[in-house]
Write an enzyme that holds these catalytic residues in place. Structure first.
Site, PDB file in Angstrom:
ATOM      1  N   GLU A 169       0.779  -1.274   0.211  1.00  0.00           N
ATOM      2  CA  GLU A 169      -0.035  -0.137  -0.010  1.00  0.00           C
ATOM      3  C   GLU A 169       0.719   1.364  -0.064  1.00  0.00           C
ATOM      4  O   GLU A 169       1.988   1.330   0.440  1.00  0.00           O
ATOM      5  CB  GLU A 169      -0.955   0.116   1.215  1.00  0.00           C
ATOM      6  CG  GLU A 169      -1.955  -0.896   1.481  1.00  0.00           C
ATOM      7  CD  GLU A 169      -2.856  -0.966   2.628  1.00  0.00           C
ATOM      8  OE1 GLU A 169      -3.456  -1.796   2.903  1.00  0.00           O
ATOM      9  OE2 GLU A 169      -2.629   0.089   3.386  1.00  0.00           O
ATOM     10  N   HIS A 179      -1.250   3.176   8.761  1.00  0.00           N
ATOM     11  CA  HIS A 179      -2.432   2.291   8.761  1.00  0.00           C
ATOM     12  C   HIS A 179      -1.860   1.067   9.483  1.00  0.00           C
ATOM     13  O   HIS A 179      -1.044   0.371   8.652  1.00  0.00           O
ATOM     14  CB  HIS A 179      -2.821   2.037   7.157  1.00  0.00           C
ATOM     15  CG  HIS A 179      -3.662   0.838   6.950  1.00  0.00           C
ATOM     16  ND1 HIS A 179      -3.962   0.236   5.879  1.00  0.00           N
ATOM     17  CD2 HIS A 179      -4.602   0.483   7.616  1.00  0.00           C
ATOM     18  CE1 HIS A 179      -4.927  -0.327   5.852  1.00  0.00           C
ATOM     19  NE2 HIS A 179      -5.429  -0.358   6.980  1.00  0.00           N
TER      20      HIS A 179
END
Length: 299
Positions: free
Chosen positions: A99, A170
Site C-alpha cells: 500500500e 495504517h
C-alpha cells in the site's frame, strides 16, 4: 518549496478566501486503485470528499504506477475552484501486498517542505510512516523547549513559519497495539530530525474493538503521555458497516499546534448521510468514514 514567498502566498490566499483555517482529513479508501476511481459513482464522490479538505491523507492506495492517483487529481481539480497537488510514498509492506500513503493538498493553502520514510529500526511497522512536513500559517508564539534524545543539545525551533508535520499510520490489525505505541519513537525521531513537535498523527490505527482493548491502552505511550491529545474519542464509530469501532484516529501534539485546534472540529465525516447513500453504495466507496479536524490560525 515552503520558503517565505510560498508562505506569504498561502497567507494571502487564505485571507482572500475569508478564512484562516485549515481543514485536515484522513480517509482509508478501501483498495483504492484504477477500478475504484474509474467507477463514475465512486470516483466522483471520493473527489468531492477530498476536495472538501485543504489537506488529506488517503490510505490503502494500491497504485504503484500512480495512474489512479493521476485520475483522482484530475477529478478533484475539476470539482474544486482551488488547485490540488499530491505527494505519496513508495509502495510499502512486508510481503507482496503493498500500500501507499497519499497526501492530497490545496496548493494555495499549504506546501510540502520535506518528506522522509521512518527507518523503523526495530521493524515494528507493516507500513512504516511516510512523514511529511508542510508549511502552514504560523500562530506567532514561540514554543517551549522540546524533549529530545540529545538532552544537552535541544533541537532548534522554527524561527518564523509554523511547520506542520503529518505522520500517517495504517496499522496492521493484529499488531495495532505495538504499532500505535511505536509512534512515540517516530515522534522522537521527527524532533531530532526537524526540530519541531507540531505534529498530527492520523490514519486507520485499528485502535478499537478486538485489536486494541481497554486494557491495552496503558502500554501505549502515545496514549499514556500527556504530550498527546487524542481528538477522535473511543466512543466514535468510524466504520461504514454494522460494526461500531473507533479505528480511525487523529492525535495532536506541540504547544502551537494544540493552541491552533478549532474547538469541537474533530469529527467523523459521515459521507453516507451527506450524499444520501444506502449502505451498499457507501461500502462501494469504503468501509471507513474519514476523520477530520480544523486548525485555526491568527491573522
Amino acid at each position: 518549496m515552503g520558503g517565505p514567498r510560498a508562505l506569504l502566498a498561502a497567507l494571502w490566499a487564505l485571507e482572500a478566501a475569508g478564512t484562516a483555517a485549515l481543514r485536515i482529513g484522513a480517509f482509508n479508501i478501501q483498495s483504492f486503485g484504477d477500478s475504484k476511481v474509474s467507477d463514475p459513482a465512486c470516483g466522483s464522490i471520493i473527489a468531492k470528499i477530498l476536495a472538501g479538505y485543504d489537506l488529506a491523507l488517503v490510505q490503502e492506495v494500491r497504485d504503484p504506477d500512480l495512474s489512479a492517483v493521476s485520475a483522482l487529481m484530475e477529478q478533484i481539480n475539476s470539482v474544486s475552484e482551488h488547485e490540488y497537488s499530491f505527494v505519496s510514498s513508495q509502495p510499502l509492506g512486508r510481503d507482496q501486498y503493498k500500500e501507499m500513503y497519499l497526501f492530497v493538498y490545496r496548493k494555495d493553502a499549504v506546501s510540502v517542505v520535506d518528506t522522509y520514510l521512518y527507518p523503523d529500526p526495530e521493524d515494528v511497522f507493516s507500513r512504516e510512516p511516510f512523514v511529511v512536513k508542510f508549511s502552514a500559517p504560523g500562530t506567532g508564539e514561540r514554543a517551549p523547549p522540546l524533549p529530545s534524545r540529545r538532552a544537552l543539545t535541544p533541537p532548534p525551533l522554527p524561527a518564523a513559519a509554523q511547520n506542520l508535520v503529518l505522520i500517517p499510520l495504517h496499522a496492521a490489525p493484529h499488531q495495532a497495539v505495538a504499532e500505535i505505541d511505536a509512534l512515540y519513537d517516530v515522534y522522537l525521531d521527527v524532533i531530532d530530525k526537524w526540530g519541531t513537535d507540531d505534529m498530527l498523527f492520523l490514519g486507520d490505527f485499528n485502535a478499537d474493538c478486538s485489536y486494541v482493548r481497554a486494557q491495552d491502552w496503558a502500554a501505549i505511550r502515545l496514549r499514556s503521555s500527556e504530550v498527546f491529545k487524542w481528538l477522535i474519542p473511543d466512543s466514535a464509530d468510524t466504520t461504514v458497516g454494522n460494526s461500531d469501532c473507533a479505528y480511525d484516529r487523529i492525535v495532536a501534539c506541540g504547544a502551537r499546534l494544540r493552541r491552533s485546534l478549532k474547538p469541537q472540529s474533530a469529527t467523523v465525516h459521515d459521507f453516507q448521510e451527506e450524499f444520501g447513500l444506502d449502505q451498499t453504495q457507501a461500502l462501494a466507496i469504503s468501509d471507513h468514514f474519514p476523520v477530520e479536524v480544523t486548525l485555526k490560525f491568527h491573522r
